[in-house]
Design a protein around this motif. Structure first.
Motif, short mmCIF file in Angstrom:
data_model
loop_
_atom_site.label_atom_id
_atom_site.label_comp_id
_atom_site.label_asym_id
_atom_site.label_seq_id
_atom_site.Cartn_x
_atom_site.Cartn_y
_atom_site.Cartn_z
N THR A 2 0.83 -1.20 0.00
CA THR A 2 0.00 0.00 0.00
C THR A 2 0.87 1.26 0.00
OG1 THR A 2 -1.67 -1.20 1.22
CG2 THR A 2 -1.89 1.16 1.16
N TRP A 3 1.95 1.26 0.74
CA TRP A 3 2.84 2.41 0.80
C TRP A 3 3.39 2.72 -0.59
CZ3 TRP A 3 8.07 2.99 -0.27
CH2 TRP A 3 8.65 4.20 0.13
N LEU A 4 3.78 1.70 -1.32
CA LEU A 4 4.38 1.90 -2.63
C LEU A 4 3.35 2.23 -3.69
CD1 LEU A 4 6.97 1.87 -4.25
CD2 LEU A 4 6.74 -0.59 -4.54
N ASP A 5 2.12 1.78 -3.52
CA ASP A 5 1.07 2.06 -4.51
C ASP A 5 0.85 3.56 -4.68
OD1 ASP A 5 0.63 -0.60 -5.07
OD2 ASP A 5 -1.02 -0.80 -3.65
N GLY A 6 1.04 4.33 -3.63
CA GLY A 6 0.81 5.77 -3.70
C GLY A 6 2.04 6.58 -4.04
N ARG A 7 3.13 5.92 -4.42
CA ARG A 7 4.38 6.63 -4.70
C ARG A 7 4.96 6.18 -6.03
NH1 ARG A 7 3.77 6.40 0.44
NH2 ARG A 7 4.65 7.90 1.88
N PHE A 8 5.88 7.00 -6.53
CA PHE A 8 6.62 6.64 -7.74
C PHE A 8 8.09 6.71 -7.38
CE2 PHE A 8 8.60 7.51 -11.85
CZ PHE A 8 8.04 6.48 -12.58
N CYS A 9 8.73 5.57 -7.29
CA CYS A 9 10.14 5.51 -6.87
C CYS A 9 11.03 5.22 -8.07
CB CYS A 9 10.33 4.46 -5.79
SG CYS A 9 9.41 4.81 -4.28
N HIS A 10 12.06 6.05 -8.24
CA HIS A 10 13.00 5.85 -9.34
C HIS A 10 14.01 4.76 -9.05
CE1 HIS A 10 11.68 9.27 -11.68
NE2 HIS A 10 11.61 9.97 -10.56
N SER A 11 14.22 4.42 -7.78
CA SER A 11 15.18 3.38 -7.44
C SER A 11 14.66 2.58 -6.25
CB SER A 11 16.53 4.00 -7.09
OG SER A 11 16.46 4.65 -5.83
N THR A 12 15.37 1.54 -5.90
CA THR A 12 14.96 0.72 -4.76
C THR A 12 15.37 1.36 -3.43
OG1 THR A 12 17.00 -0.59 -4.78
CG2 THR A 12 15.15 -1.42 -6.09
N ASP A 82 -1.33 26.69 -17.06
CA ASP A 82 -0.31 25.71 -17.36
C ASP A 82 0.69 25.72 -16.22
OD1 ASP A 82 1.40 23.93 -18.48
OD2 ASP A 82 1.99 25.17 -20.17
N ALA A 83 0.76 24.62 -15.51
CA ALA A 83 1.65 24.53 -14.36
C ALA A 83 3.01 23.97 -14.74
CB ALA A 83 1.02 23.66 -13.28
N VAL A 84 3.19 23.61 -16.00
CA VAL A 84 4.44 22.99 -16.42
C VAL A 84 5.04 23.78 -17.57
CG1 VAL A 84 5.46 20.88 -17.32
CG2 VAL A 84 3.51 20.75 -15.79
N HIS A 85 6.30 24.07 -17.46
CA HIS A 85 6.99 24.72 -18.56
C HIS A 85 7.40 23.68 -19.58
CE1 HIS A 85 7.48 28.97 -18.06
NE2 HIS A 85 7.74 28.82 -16.78
N PRO A 86 7.12 23.91 -20.85
CA PRO A 86 7.58 22.94 -21.85
C PRO A 86 9.10 22.96 -21.94
CG PRO A 86 6.62 24.85 -22.91
CD PRO A 86 6.40 25.01 -21.43
N GLU A 87 9.66 21.83 -22.16
CA GLU A 87 11.11 21.72 -22.23
C GLU A 87 11.49 21.24 -23.62
OE1 GLU A 87 14.08 19.05 -19.89
OE2 GLU A 87 12.75 20.01 -18.46
N TYR A 88 12.55 21.77 -24.16
CA TYR A 88 12.95 21.39 -25.51
C TYR A 88 13.35 19.91 -25.57
CZ TYR A 88 15.46 21.18 -29.89
OH TYR A 88 15.89 20.82 -31.14
N GLN A 89 14.13 19.48 -24.61
CA GLN A 89 14.58 18.09 -24.60
C GLN A 89 14.01 17.41 -23.36
OE1 GLN A 89 18.82 18.43 -24.79
NE2 GLN A 89 18.82 18.62 -27.00
N THR A 90 12.78 17.00 -23.44
CA THR A 90 12.14 16.34 -22.31
C THR A 90 12.69 14.95 -22.13
OG1 THR A 90 10.36 15.54 -23.69
CG2 THR A 90 9.99 17.63 -22.57
N LYS A 91 12.62 14.49 -20.88
CA LYS A 91 13.10 13.15 -20.55
C LYS A 91 11.96 12.41 -19.87
CE LYS A 91 17.77 14.78 -19.99
NZ LYS A 91 18.84 15.11 -19.07
N PRO A 92 11.61 11.23 -20.37
CA PRO A 92 10.51 10.48 -19.75
C PRO A 92 10.90 9.99 -18.36
CG PRO A 92 11.52 9.19 -21.51
CD PRO A 92 12.15 10.55 -21.53
N ALA A 93 9.93 9.98 -17.45
CA ALA A 93 10.17 9.48 -16.10
C ALA A 93 10.21 7.96 -16.12
CB ALA A 93 9.07 9.96 -15.17
N PHE A 94 10.94 7.38 -15.19
CA PHE A 94 11.03 5.94 -15.11
C PHE A 94 11.07 5.53 -13.65
CE2 PHE A 94 15.15 7.89 -15.61
CZ PHE A 94 15.90 7.32 -14.60
N GLY A 95 10.69 4.31 -13.38
CA GLY A 95 10.71 3.83 -12.01
C GLY A 95 9.90 2.57 -11.84
N TRP A 96 9.63 2.26 -10.58
CA TRP A 96 8.91 1.03 -10.21
C TRP A 96 7.42 1.25 -10.27
CZ3 TRP A 96 11.23 -3.50 -9.96
CH2 TRP A 96 12.60 -3.50 -9.82
#
Length: 101
Positions: A2-12, A82-96
């Motif tokens: 349950t703790w992890l279901d509500g989060r986005f973790c990039h690493s262990t 718009d709460a996000v500034h567009p970025e020229y070279q965006t990077k996709p998020a990744f994680g568990w």
């Protein structure tokens, strides 16, 4: 889980830290990966797609936007937020993430 279901973790690291603080079990990096796999999680890194615009879809949007702006009532307004500034070279998020069951 349950703790992890509500989060986005990039690493262990934060996951292993939580397990150690809550349950007193110390996992290595590879042990954390194996535990997450057993719990139904996988490490996903999406592929970036090139920006491709469709002239037809752009024309549809422009026509919709112009119709919206010309049909506004006197007591109506259009706000742009718009709460996000567009970025020229965006990077996709990744994680568990939880795998589809």
């Amino acid at each position: 889980c349950t703790w992890l279901d509500g989060r986005f973790c990039h690493s262990t690291a934060p996951i292993r830290s939580y397990i150690a603080s809550q349950f007193g079990f110390e996992y290595s990096h590879s042990g954390g990966i194996k535990l997450l796999a057993r719990l139904g999680f996988e490490y996903r890194k999406p592929k970036a797609l090139p920006r491709v615009s469709s002239a037809e879809k752009q024309a549809e949007f422009i026509a919709l936007y112009e119709r919206l702006m010309t049909e506004l009532g006197v007591d109506e307004a259009v706000y742009f937020a718009d709460a996000v500034h567009p970025e020229y070279q965006t990077k996709p998020a990744f994680g568990w993430v939880k795998t589809a069951s």
